[in-house]
Write an enzyme that holds these catalytic residues in place. Sequence first.
Site, short mmCIF file in Angstrom:
data_model
loop_
_atom_site.label_atom_id
_atom_site.label_comp_id
_atom_site.label_asym_id
_atom_site.label_seq_id
_atom_site.Cartn_x
_atom_site.Cartn_y
_atom_site.Cartn_z
N GLU A 1 7.56 -1.69 -112.99
CA GLU A 1 7.04 -2.60 -111.95
C GLU A 1 8.16 -3.05 -111.01
O GLU A 1 7.95 -3.93 -110.18
CB GLU A 1 6.40 -3.83 -112.62
N ASP B 1 15.53 14.99 -81.92
CA ASP B 1 14.56 14.81 -83.02
C ASP B 1 13.29 14.12 -82.55
O ASP B 1 13.30 13.42 -81.54
CB ASP B 1 15.16 13.84 -84.04
#
Length: 242
Positions: A115, A172
Amino acid sequence: MRIDVVTIFPGYLAPLREALLGRAIGSGLLDVAVHDLRDWTHDVHQAVDDSPYGGGPGMVMRPQVWGDALDAVLAADERPARLVVPTPAGRPFTQADAHAYAAEERLVFACGRYEGIDQRVVDHYADALPVDEISIGDYVLVGGEVAVLVVVEAVARLLPGVLGNPRSAAEDSFSDGLLEGPSYTRPEVWRDRPVPDVLRSGNHGAIARWRRDRALERTVARRPDLLAALPPDALDKKDRAL
Ligand SMILES: NC(=O)c1ccno1
């Protein structure tokens, strides 16, 4: 740049030593150290987690082990470091973050499992150095290791000398706030699908316009949020005429 990764599954990070990243490490552009969190446990079971206060499913990673590990890893190099903790609860990791991280001297990644890591670990180290809790997307992985591979690749490719052609990174997707448009290579026709004529015209102005238009179309269709985030002067008259 030095990168340290603390994890209970060091083998998950083996891909860091492959291909482009492996060459960056080999050429000394990048120094990567992967540490097994369990090396800082002291019990026979090498326990790194415990049940959560307040109840609830799953287990939480123990602060003592993480504190001993991060103290040791941070002390191993005097360069200033940024601690990065991948978590589904983190803020979105973006290309802008990749550029910012590429300017860092050192990144230390803490890979949570179960968790997650006791929150006091992040709170403690945030008093001493920059700490980012980041998410690579709106989904939950089993641990932070895969996210680290994603972030390290996005960052390392921006380091000078890592990519063969530095223009690749400059052009990019996201570099101008838009998604990259479509790309084509030989043959000129493949399964009755021709390469767009303009790309074979040699007219660089027309090619640049065509590419910009395709990038805008793709961004409108797939990521209208990116368009909304552009500064007012980012789109010229021709862009708006599309
Ligand atoms: N979405 C994420 O970045 C993530 C990290 C760990 N689990 O999920």
